[in-house]
Design a protein around this motif. Structure first.
Motif, PDB file in Angstrom:
ATOM      1  N   ALA A  16      46.473  22.366  52.930  1.00  0.00           N
ATOM      2  CA  ALA A  16      47.244  22.793  51.755  1.00  0.00           C
ATOM      3  C   ALA A  16      46.391  23.662  50.836  1.00  0.00           C
ATOM      4  N   PHE A  17      45.989  24.826  51.335  1.00  0.00           N
ATOM      5  CA  PHE A  17      45.155  25.718  50.534  1.00  0.00           C
ATOM      6  C   PHE A  17      46.004  26.594  49.626  1.00  0.00           C
ATOM      7  N   VAL A  18      45.553  26.741  48.388  1.00  0.00           N
ATOM      8  CA  VAL A  18      46.158  27.651  47.419  1.00  0.00           C
ATOM      9  C   VAL A  18      45.041  28.442  46.753  1.00  0.00           C
ATOM     10  N   MET A  19      45.412  29.550  46.127  1.00  0.00           N
ATOM     11  CA  MET A  19      44.469  30.357  45.360  1.00  0.00           C
ATOM     12  C   MET A  19      44.709  30.074  43.881  1.00  0.00           C
ATOM     13  N   ARG A  20      43.816  29.287  43.287  1.00  0.00           N
ATOM     14  CA  ARG A  20      43.978  28.897  41.890  1.00  0.00           C
ATOM     15  C   ARG A  20      43.503  30.007  40.964  1.00  0.00           C
ATOM     16  N   ARG A  21      44.336  30.289  39.962  1.00  0.00           N
ATOM     17  CA  ARG A  21      43.987  31.267  38.929  1.00  0.00           C
ATOM     18  C   ARG A  21      44.296  30.669  37.557  1.00  0.00           C
ATOM     19  N   SER A  22      43.906  29.398  37.392  1.00  0.00           N
ATOM     20  CA  SER A  22      44.205  28.658  36.169  1.00  0.00           C
ATOM     21  C   SER A  22      43.273  29.055  35.031  1.00  0.00           C
ATOM     22  N   MET A  23      43.754  28.909  33.794  1.00  0.00           N
ATOM     23  CA  MET A  23      42.951  29.199  32.612  1.00  0.00           C
ATOM     24  C   MET A  23      43.257  28.191  31.515  1.00  0.00           C
ATOM     25  N   PRO A  24      42.262  27.849  30.679  1.00  0.00           N
ATOM     26  CA  PRO A  24      42.524  26.979  29.535  1.00  0.00           C
ATOM     27  C   PRO A  24      43.443  27.662  28.523  1.00  0.00           C
ATOM     28  N   TRP A  25      44.206  26.839  27.793  1.00  0.00           N
ATOM     29  CA  TRP A  25      45.046  27.342  26.711  1.00  0.00           C
ATOM     30  C   TRP A  25      44.810  26.481  25.471  1.00  0.00           C
ATOM     31  N   SER A  26      45.119  27.027  24.316  1.00  0.00           N
ATOM     32  CA  SER A  26      45.013  26.245  23.086  1.00  0.00           C
ATOM     33  C   SER A  26      46.022  26.745  22.074  1.00  0.00           C
ATOM     34  N   GLU A  27      46.440  25.825  21.224  1.00  0.00           N
ATOM     35  CA  GLU A  27      47.348  26.135  20.112  1.00  0.00           C
ATOM     36  C   GLU A  27      47.027  25.154  19.005  1.00  0.00           C
TER      37      GLU A  27
END
Length: 289
Positions: free
Chosen positions: A214-225
């Motif tokens: 189950a390989f994926v290409m992660r492009r996650s980033m932190p968020w803040s508010e």
């Protein structure tokens, strides 16, 4: 020649904004197509990445093979909200001011046919860490493996997105050792822990442990508010199957054991989109013509 939107495989930017749009009610197909043609010159696949949802394909009376809405995971032990949208836009810049200008151009091109549903501001933290301090995307495939994982033969890509909100007080109530065991890696050197429990996030999502893998290409980033924050999870693949396999195990639907990530973080959104290829340097609209 059709090619993929390059940012899917490119390094993360310093700053990003994620936008989700709904279609206005009672909008005819010709008006929707006109709005997309207004947006087309802006989507270069580098600074602006576009994904389309099933609400859009249904409005245009067309289909994209493999595209459907997230509808939850059967027998999940935790709440997994489904938040579909017609369009998803990933704005990528090195300066925050440019993000604002890009967003204004996108909103102007889409209005009044599309209505902004959600706006999330994100950023790169350190070398690519989550706000808990742990490296994100350590197991991402590299080079040709990355392309095979994320990009289909036609240059398109499917993307699953989730906005996770961390409960920082709950996380920091645990000792450093307990935090490492929940993640399954040491924060100090990013080494995987052999003695981590089966509920550790790394063990729950080990991509090579699934059948098929189950390989994926992660492009996650932190968020803040304000004081709130977390991770905007982004996973590209040639179908939604790898993401669903991982999420099924994480949420306890597979064996009743939930991922330790849920001890301090919860998903606020979950949505699926298809990212069309580019043709001759422009967003391809062949799927809706």
């Amino acid at each position: 020649m059709s090619v993929h939107q390059a940012a899917i495989l490119d390094a993360l930017p310093a700053h990003a904004t994620y936008l989700s749009f709904d279609l206005q009610e009672n909008t005819d197909a010709s008006a929707v197509k006109a709005a997309l043609k207004q947006l087309q010159p802006l989507v270069d696949g580098v600074r602006i990445v576009l994904g389309i949802g099933t609400a859009l394909t249904q409005a245009l009376r067309t289909e994209v093979d493999g595209l459907y809405e997230f509808a939850g995971i059967a027998n999940s032990k935790v709440h997994l909200p489904a938040t579909p949208a017609a369009l998803w836009v990933w704005l990528r810049e090195n300066e925050r001011g440019e993000l604002l200008h890009q967003q204004q151009r996108v909103v102007q091109a889409l209005g009044p046919i599309f209505q902004l549903q959600q706006e999330v501001s994100a950023f790169k933290y350190g070398s690519g860490r989550d706000l808990t301090g742990y490296e994100d995307g350590t197991e991402n495939p590299q080079d040709e493996d990355a392309s095979r994982t994320a990009i289909a033969a036609d240059g398109g890509s499917f993307v699953a997105v989730q906005q996770w909100e961390h409960q920082f007080a709950r996380f920091h109530a645990h000792s450093e050792q307990e935090q490492d065991l929940m993640i399954g890696r040491r924060r100090s050197d990013n080494e995987e822990l052999d003695d981590a429990p089966d509920s550790a996030h790394v063990k729950r999502t080990a991509q090579e442990d699934f059948s098929p893998e189950a390989f994926v290409m992660r492009r996650s980033m932190p968020w803040s508010e304000g004081a709130r924050g977390g991770l905007y999870f982004v996973a590209f693949a040639t179908s939604f199957a790898p993401f669903e396999a991982q999420l099924t195990r994480m949420c306890g639907a597979e064996d009743g054991l939930t991922d330790d990530l849920f001890r301090f973080s919860q998903p606020l959104t979950t949505a699926y989109f298809w990212c069309p290829p580019l043709k001759d340097g422009r967003l391809s609209l062949a799927w809706c013509e």
